[in-house]
Write a protein that holds these residues in place. Structure first.
Motif, mmCIF file in Angstrom:
data_model
loop_
_atom_site.group_PDB
_atom_site.id
_atom_site.type_symbol
_atom_site.label_atom_id
_atom_site.label_comp_id
_atom_site.label_asym_id
_atom_site.label_seq_id
_atom_site.Cartn_x
_atom_site.Cartn_y
_atom_site.Cartn_z
ATOM 1 N N LEU A 1 0.830 -1.210 0.000
ATOM 2 C CA LEU A 1 0.000 0.000 0.000
ATOM 3 C C LEU A 1 0.862 1.258 0.000
ATOM 4 O O LEU A 1 1.772 1.403 0.815
ATOM 5 N N GLY B 1 -2.799 3.644 -3.302
ATOM 6 C CA GLY B 1 -2.621 2.803 -4.476
ATOM 7 C C GLY B 1 -1.862 1.542 -4.117
ATOM 8 O O GLY B 1 -1.312 1.405 -3.023
ATOM 9 N N ASN B 2 -1.846 0.624 -5.059
ATOM 10 C CA ASN B 2 -1.187 -0.669 -4.911
ATOM 11 C C ASN B 2 0.053 -0.661 -5.795
ATOM 12 O O ASN B 2 -0.048 -0.601 -7.009
ATOM 13 N N LYS C 1 -4.868 -7.685 -5.418
ATOM 14 C CA LYS C 1 -5.605 -6.470 -5.064
ATOM 15 C C LYS C 1 -5.504 -6.231 -3.565
ATOM 16 O O LYS C 1 -5.384 -7.168 -2.782
ATOM 17 N N VAL D 1 -13.094 6.886 -6.199
ATOM 18 C CA VAL D 1 -12.504 6.182 -7.336
ATOM 19 C C VAL D 1 -12.667 7.109 -8.530
ATOM 20 O O VAL D 1 -13.770 7.551 -8.834
ATOM 21 N N LYS E 1 -11.561 -2.522 -3.941
ATOM 22 C CA LYS E 1 -10.282 -3.232 -3.953
ATOM 23 C C LYS E 1 -9.345 -2.458 -4.858
ATOM 24 O O LYS E 1 -9.677 -2.171 -6.010
ATOM 25 N N LEU E 2 -8.197 -2.102 -4.324
ATOM 26 C CA LEU E 2 -7.222 -1.328 -5.095
ATOM 27 C C LEU E 2 -6.537 -2.239 -6.105
ATOM 28 O O LEU E 2 -5.906 -3.225 -5.737
ATOM 29 N N GLU E 3 -6.661 -1.887 -7.356
ATOM 30 C CA GLU E 3 -6.093 -2.677 -8.442
ATOM 31 C C GLU E 3 -4.559 -2.612 -8.407
ATOM 32 O O GLU E 3 -3.986 -1.660 -7.886
ATOM 33 N N THR F 1 -1.297 0.750 -9.201
ATOM 34 C CA THR F 1 -2.008 2.023 -9.040
ATOM 35 C C THR F 1 -1.288 2.953 -8.058
ATOM 36 O O THR F 1 -1.916 3.822 -7.455
ATOM 37 N N TYR G 1 -7.234 6.384 -6.662
ATOM 38 C CA TYR G 1 -8.041 6.188 -5.456
ATOM 39 C C TYR G 1 -7.616 7.183 -4.385
ATOM 40 O O TYR G 1 -6.437 7.523 -4.272
#
Length: 165
Positions: free
Chosen positions: A29, A48-49, A55, A76, A106-108, A111, A132
């Motif tokens: 994260l 973001g990821n 995810k 979003v 769910k953070l893709e 991202t 996000y």
């Protein structure tokens, strides 16, 4: 035959242990405090990821002394639209933006806000690239935020200090 089973089992255990250790050293994260309203009672944290697969599911957000905030949603959006700094999620202006419940997003993968900024500067960003932000409203000034989340079934926590903005 037994030797092969022992070797394969050992490799699998090492792979899982290595993966778990990597995730502890480099959590997926990315959370960057980016904006606030006067008095820091409304805060926007871009999230973001950074990993290329899996995810992130945000479980909970707490503020200051681990108190639940008065209001919390996830925006979003895309880079064309951006974000709004408001905890009035149903106002006329806010209706132009997408606010979702914390646990429904769910953070893709890929991202990371920093990487997306690089793509934007390079001119390779598209409207399909999602961004996000966690929008937090609280009755008191927000000094720090604790984000609890899961990635690949492993629980993590990230503390975000608001003095970074």
């Amino acid at each position: 035959m037994k030797k092969m089973i022992v070797v394969c089992s050992s490799l699998i255990v090492l792979l899982f242990a290595g993966s778990f250790s990597y995730l502890q050293i480099s959590p997926p994260l990315v959370a960057i405090p980016s904006a606030y309203e006067t008095g820091k009672k409304v805060l926007l944290i871009e999230v973001g990821n950074k990993n290329p697969f899996g995810k992130i599911k945000i479980q909970d957000v707490l503020v200051n002394n681990y108190d639940p905030p008065s209001k919390v949603k996830v925006q979003v959006s895309n880079h064309t639209k951006g974000f709004i700094i408001s905890d009035h999620f149903n106002s006329d202006e806010s209706r132009k933006y997408t606010f979702k419940d914390l646990k429904s997003v769910k953070l893709e993968p890929n991202t990371d806000p920093k990487e997306q900024l690089k793509k934007m500067n390079d001119g390779t960003i598209t409207d399909d690239d999602l961004i996000y932000a966690i929008t937090i409203g609280h009755q008191n000034r927000i000094e720090n935020v604790l984000v609890k989340y899961q990635y690949l079934g492993v629980s993590f926590e990230k503390v975000v200090k608001t003095n970074e903005i």
